[in-house]
Design a protein around this motif. Sequence first.
Motif, PDB file in Angstrom:
ATOM      1  N   ASN A 109       0.757  -1.203   0.032  1.00  0.00           N
ATOM      2  CA  ASN A 109       0.054  -0.105  -0.090  1.00  0.00           C
ATOM      3  C   ASN A 109       0.981   1.309   0.086  1.00  0.00           C
ATOM      4  N   PHE A 110       0.548   2.541  -0.150  1.00  0.00           N
ATOM      5  CA  PHE A 110       1.202   3.728  -0.219  1.00  0.00           C
ATOM      6  C   PHE A 110       1.782   3.711   0.831  1.00  0.00           C
ATOM      7  N   ALA A 111       1.522   3.934   2.028  1.00  0.00           N
ATOM      8  CA  ALA A 111       2.377   3.928   3.226  1.00  0.00           C
ATOM      9  C   ALA A 111       3.438   3.097   3.229  1.00  0.00           C
ATOM     10  N   ALA A 112       3.501   1.816   2.979  1.00  0.00           N
ATOM     11  CA  ALA A 112       4.350   0.752   2.870  1.00  0.00           C
ATOM     12  C   ALA A 112       5.605   1.143   1.917  1.00  0.00           C
ATOM     13  N   GLN A 113       4.991   1.601   0.741  1.00  0.00           N
ATOM     14  CA  GLN A 113       5.843   2.036  -0.465  1.00  0.00           C
ATOM     15  C   GLN A 113       6.919   3.235   0.132  1.00  0.00           C
ATOM     16  N   ARG A 114       6.049   4.034   0.826  1.00  0.00           N
ATOM     17  CA  ARG A 114       6.890   5.122   1.211  1.00  0.00           C
ATOM     18  C   ARG A 114       7.908   4.933   2.265  1.00  0.00           C
ATOM     19  N   ALA A 115       7.576   3.787   3.178  1.00  0.00           N
ATOM     20  CA  ALA A 115       8.421   3.467   4.341  1.00  0.00           C
ATOM     21  C   ALA A 115       9.740   2.696   3.744  1.00  0.00           C
ATOM     22  N   GLY A 116       9.337   2.002   2.552  1.00  0.00           N
ATOM     23  CA  GLY A 116      10.488   1.274   2.112  1.00  0.00           C
ATOM     24  C   GLY A 116      11.123   0.222   3.169  1.00  0.00           C
ATOM     25  N   PHE A 117      12.327   0.180   3.086  1.00  0.00           N
ATOM     26  CA  PHE A 117      12.971  -0.873   3.910  1.00  0.00           C
ATOM     27  C   PHE A 117      13.761   0.108   4.979  1.00  0.00           C
ATOM     28  N   ASN A 118      12.842   0.792   5.650  1.00  0.00           N
ATOM     29  CA  ASN A 118      13.368   1.564   6.824  1.00  0.00           C
ATOM     30  C   ASN A 118      13.377   0.608   8.172  1.00  0.00           C
ATOM     31  N   ILE A 119      14.616  -0.149   8.271  1.00  0.00           N
ATOM     32  CA  ILE A 119      14.707  -1.296   9.166  1.00  0.00           C
ATOM     33  C   ILE A 119      15.924  -1.015   9.702  1.00  0.00           C
ATOM     34  N   PRO A 120      16.078  -0.730  11.172  1.00  0.00           N
ATOM     35  CA  PRO A 120      17.457  -0.660  11.871  1.00  0.00           C
ATOM     36  C   PRO A 120      18.332  -1.710  11.617  1.00  0.00           C
ATOM     37  N   GLY A 121      19.548  -1.301  11.083  1.00  0.00           N
ATOM     38  CA  GLY A 121      20.635  -2.534  10.961  1.00  0.00           C
ATOM     39  C   GLY A 121      20.698  -3.046   9.750  1.00  0.00           C
ATOM     40  N   LEU A 122      19.899  -2.743   8.620  1.00  0.00           N
ATOM     41  CA  LEU A 122      19.755  -3.149   7.404  1.00  0.00           C
ATOM     42  C   LEU A 122      20.766  -2.287   6.633  1.00  0.00           C
ATOM     43  N   LYS A 123      21.806  -2.845   5.839  1.00  0.00           N
ATOM     44  CA  LYS A 123      22.750  -2.214   5.317  1.00  0.00           C
ATOM     45  C   LYS A 123      22.687  -2.323   3.695  1.00  0.00           C
ATOM     46  N   ALA A 124      21.889  -3.606   3.166  1.00  0.00           N
ATOM     47  CA  ALA A 124      22.061  -3.685   1.684  1.00  0.00           C
ATOM     48  C   ALA A 124      20.852  -4.629   1.438  1.00  0.00           C
ATOM     49  N   VAL A 125      20.373  -4.463   0.308  1.00  0.00           N
ATOM     50  CA  VAL A 125      19.168  -5.436  -0.121  1.00  0.00           C
ATOM     51  C   VAL A 125      19.352  -5.807  -1.533  1.00  0.00           C
ATOM     52  N   ALA A 126      19.237  -7.144  -2.027  1.00  0.00           N
ATOM     53  CA  ALA A 126      19.164  -7.424  -3.260  1.00  0.00           C
ATOM     54  C   ALA A 126      18.260  -8.285  -3.608  1.00  0.00           C
ATOM     55  N   TYR A 127      17.592  -8.119  -4.682  1.00  0.00           N
ATOM     56  CA  TYR A 127      16.312  -8.665  -5.025  1.00  0.00           C
ATOM     57  C   TYR A 127      16.748  -9.613  -6.355  1.00  0.00           C
ATOM     58  N   PHE A 128      16.399 -10.862  -5.985  1.00  0.00           N
ATOM     59  CA  PHE A 128      16.495 -11.997  -7.096  1.00  0.00           C
ATOM     60  C   PHE A 128      15.217 -12.024  -7.762  1.00  0.00           C
ATOM     61  N   ALA A 129      15.167 -11.402  -8.985  1.00  0.00           N
ATOM     62  CA  ALA A 129      13.912 -11.494  -9.906  1.00  0.00           C
ATOM     63  C   ALA A 129      14.219 -11.835 -11.200  1.00  0.00           C
ATOM     64  N   PRO A 130      13.806 -13.376 -11.325  1.00  0.00           N
ATOM     65  CA  PRO A 130      14.245 -14.135 -12.115  1.00  0.00           C
ATOM     66  C   PRO A 130      13.639 -13.855 -13.512  1.00  0.00           C
ATOM     67  N   GLY A 131      12.514 -12.997 -13.657  1.00  0.00           N
ATOM     68  CA  GLY A 131      11.583 -13.003 -15.086  1.00  0.00           C
ATOM     69  C   GLY A 131      11.612 -11.295 -15.277  1.00  0.00           C
ATOM     70  N   ALA A 132      11.277 -11.038 -16.394  1.00  0.00           N
ATOM     71  CA  ALA A 132      10.994  -9.668 -16.736  1.00  0.00           C
ATOM     72  C   ALA A 132       9.949  -8.970 -16.013  1.00  0.00           C
ATOM     73  N   PRO A 133       8.724  -9.641 -16.073  1.00  0.00           N
ATOM     74  CA  PRO A 133       7.507  -9.149 -14.886  1.00  0.00           C
ATOM     75  C   PRO A 133       8.095  -8.715 -13.546  1.00  0.00           C
ATOM     76  N   GLN A 134       8.863  -9.532 -12.917  1.00  0.00           N
ATOM     77  CA  GLN A 134       9.353  -9.450 -11.510  1.00  0.00           C
ATOM     78  C   GLN A 134      10.066  -8.422 -11.392  1.00  0.00           C
ATOM     79  N   ARG A 135      11.213  -8.253 -12.289  1.00  0.00           N
ATOM     80  CA  ARG A 135      12.167  -6.999 -12.425  1.00  0.00           C
ATOM     81  C   ARG A 135      11.360  -5.758 -12.653  1.00  0.00           C
ATOM     82  N   LEU A 136      10.437  -5.703 -13.423  1.00  0.00           N
ATOM     83  CA  LEU A 136       9.504  -4.636 -13.512  1.00  0.00           C
ATOM     84  C   LEU A 136       8.944  -4.122 -12.313  1.00  0.00           C
ATOM     85  N   ALA A 137       8.231  -5.079 -11.451  1.00  0.00           N
ATOM     86  CA  ALA A 137       7.424  -4.924 -10.372  1.00  0.00           C
ATOM     87  C   ALA A 137       8.470  -4.364  -9.089  1.00  0.00           C
TER      88      ALA A 137
END
Length: 127
Positions: free
Chosen positions: A67-95
């Motif tokens: 939802n919009f609030a969660a989109q804006r909050a993103g990965f605002n998580i204490p201690g988080l230093k990096a995020v990698a998305y494994f998105a094997p297909g074009a639709p997943q990468r677009l999302a």
Amino acid sequence: MGFCMQEERLSFITLRLLGPHLVDACVDEGVEFDERKLEELRAGFLRLVGDQPFAVLVQKTNSYTYNFAAQRAGFNIPGLKAVAYFAPGAPQRLAVNSLLAVSQVRERLPVEVFEDRDKALRWLQDQ
């Protein structure tokens, strides 16, 4: 002392500790992230890694939304230093790229999208 794999099952996601500072996250099909789920996620990460810095590999293999609030909050998580998305297909990468554009998470931490899981893991280990 060896590493013992731990797993944390939340109401909408499975978190697996792949190493002392590396978490694999697989979101269930059809989930809509909201602020309550983000709080549950923060608590799950805290139980797995404590207050240590950590990186996350997000398996973008299922379809889910924010939802919009969660989109804006993103990965605002204490201690988080990096995020990698494994998105094997074009639709997943677009999302994922659409989410990243809205959330502006790249302004706060390193985030990359990969078609290859092994490359994603190597990138996270270098962060």
